[in-house]
Design an enzyme around this catalytic site. Structure first.
Site, PDB file in Angstrom:
ATOM      1  N   PRO A   2       9.108  -5.020  -5.160  1.00 49.35           N
ATOM      2  CA  PRO A   2       7.653  -4.442  -5.097  1.00 49.35           C
ATOM      3  C   PRO A   2       7.745  -3.094  -4.474  1.00 49.35           C
ATOM      4  O   PRO A   2       8.047  -2.747  -3.184  1.00 49.35           O
ATOM      5  CB  PRO A   2       6.786  -5.313  -4.421  1.00 49.35           C
ATOM      6  CG  PRO A   2       7.744  -6.318  -3.681  1.00 49.35           C
ATOM      7  CD  PRO A   2       9.160  -6.335  -4.109  1.00 49.35           C
ATOM      8  N   GLU A   3       7.054  -2.297  -5.142  1.00 48.27           N
ATOM      9  CA  GLU A   3       6.753  -0.780  -4.561  1.00 48.27           C
ATOM     10  C   GLU A   3       4.975  -0.949  -4.615  1.00 48.27           C
ATOM     11  O   GLU A   3       4.455  -2.060  -4.918  1.00 48.27           O
ATOM     12  CB  GLU A   3       7.357   0.258  -5.680  1.00 48.27           C
ATOM     13  CG  GLU A   3       8.941   0.174  -5.340  1.00 48.27           C
ATOM     14  CD  GLU A   3       9.592   1.215  -6.031  1.00 48.27           C
ATOM     15  OE1 GLU A   3       8.968   2.071  -6.533  1.00 48.27           O
ATOM     16  OE2 GLU A   3      10.647   0.958  -6.885  1.00 48.27           O
TER      17      GLU A   3
END
Length: 272
Positions: A2-3
DNA sequence: CAACCGACCTGTTCGC
DNA sequence: TGCGAACAGGTCGGTT
């Protein structure tokens, strides 16, 4: 993994699903996941509390409780949050579980155990060093110019530095720099004012599109949302993970370079 | 202060 | 097919 966009998708879904719910009980089985505290301290802090709001700063998710305590979640490389029926078998590598008063459970799953949970107060001093969030309120051209000024480090490294801008990671920096037409290895301080404005304009554009598509899930589908579903933005990637495929702007093959120990994808002919 | 590098882990994919 | 090597979206702490 995840970003910012993936964390934002989780934040929105959590806000819709769990705000107003009470945490009836908590269990923590992964000591490494709560490495900042003894596990009981986290259990103690969240059990019996009602969830007031769900926020985000960069890649940190902030679950705000009714006594002002904030449960902070960082997924790092392989963390997932799952909102499920407790009858469903817990996935392998489930390290913490919150049982909610509507009968569902929120599970924190993380094979590589880089992710973490911790609790803090409303002013969350642990996050004080983070830069401005890349989406909200976002990065003005003047902010970005200040962060890049005098930097000899590659512009990509500056954008990845969470103390300067919070939320961008390896995928989205590559996508942003491609769309802005800037080579990732250019020294930060070497960008022209026009290039800085362009990058500042493209950052929220790319991030919003990614949130809209519910984030990026690569081939191994590591990123999934609260309900276990993959995102769709990988289909819109222009350079990330596309070595040898044609650049969507000019048709030249996308090249893969190394920055530090990480892959960096860019177009040789339209990113100078 | 800035910049670079290895370390932290497990799982999956790649190349021989 | 088997097996080791390489690789993965993030940060941190130590060193130069």
């Amino acid at each position: 993994m995840p970003e910012l966009p993936e964390v934002e998708v989780l934040r929105r879904d959590l806000a819709a699903e769990v705000v107003g719910r009470r945490v009836d009980a908590a269990t923590v089985t992964g000591a490494r996941t709560v490495r900042r505290h003894p596990p009981d301290e986290v259990v103690e802090a969240v059990a019996g509390r009602r969830i007031r709001a769900v926020g985000r700063h960069g890649k940190f998710l902030l679950v705000e409780l009714d006594d002002g305590t904030v449960l902070v979640v960082h997924l790092r490389m392989s963390g997932q949050l799952r909102l499920e029926d407790p009858a469903r078998p817990a996935p392998p590598h489930t390290h913490a579980v919150l049982a909610l008063d509507d009968g569902r459970v929120l599970r924190f799953v993380d094979p590589r155990t880089f992710g973490e949970l911790f609790v803090t107060g409303p002013d969350r001093p642990e996050l004080a060093g983070l830069g401005v969030d890349a989406l909200e309120p976002g990065l003005s051209p003047a902010d970005l110019a200040r962060q890049l000024a005098g930097r000899r480090a590659p512009v990509k490294a500056v954008l990845l530095d969470q103390r300067r801008v919070a939320g961008l990671g390896n995928i989205y920096t590559d996508e942003v720099l491609h769309e802005a037409g800037v080579h990732p290895f250019r020294p930060g301080g070497s960008l022209t004012a026009a290039e800085v404005r362009k990058v500042a304009r493209v950052v929220p554009k790319v991030l919003r599109a990614a949130v809209e598509a519910r984030g990026s899930s690569l081939a191994d589908a590591q990123y999934v949302d609260l309900y276990g579903r993959t995102g769709g933005f990988q289909r819109a990637h222009r350079v990330y993970g596309r070595e040898g495929l044609p650049c969507p702007r000019c048709g030249a093959p996308v090249q893969r370079l190394r920055l530090g120990n990480r892959s960096s994808f860019s177009c040789r002919s339209c990113q100078k």
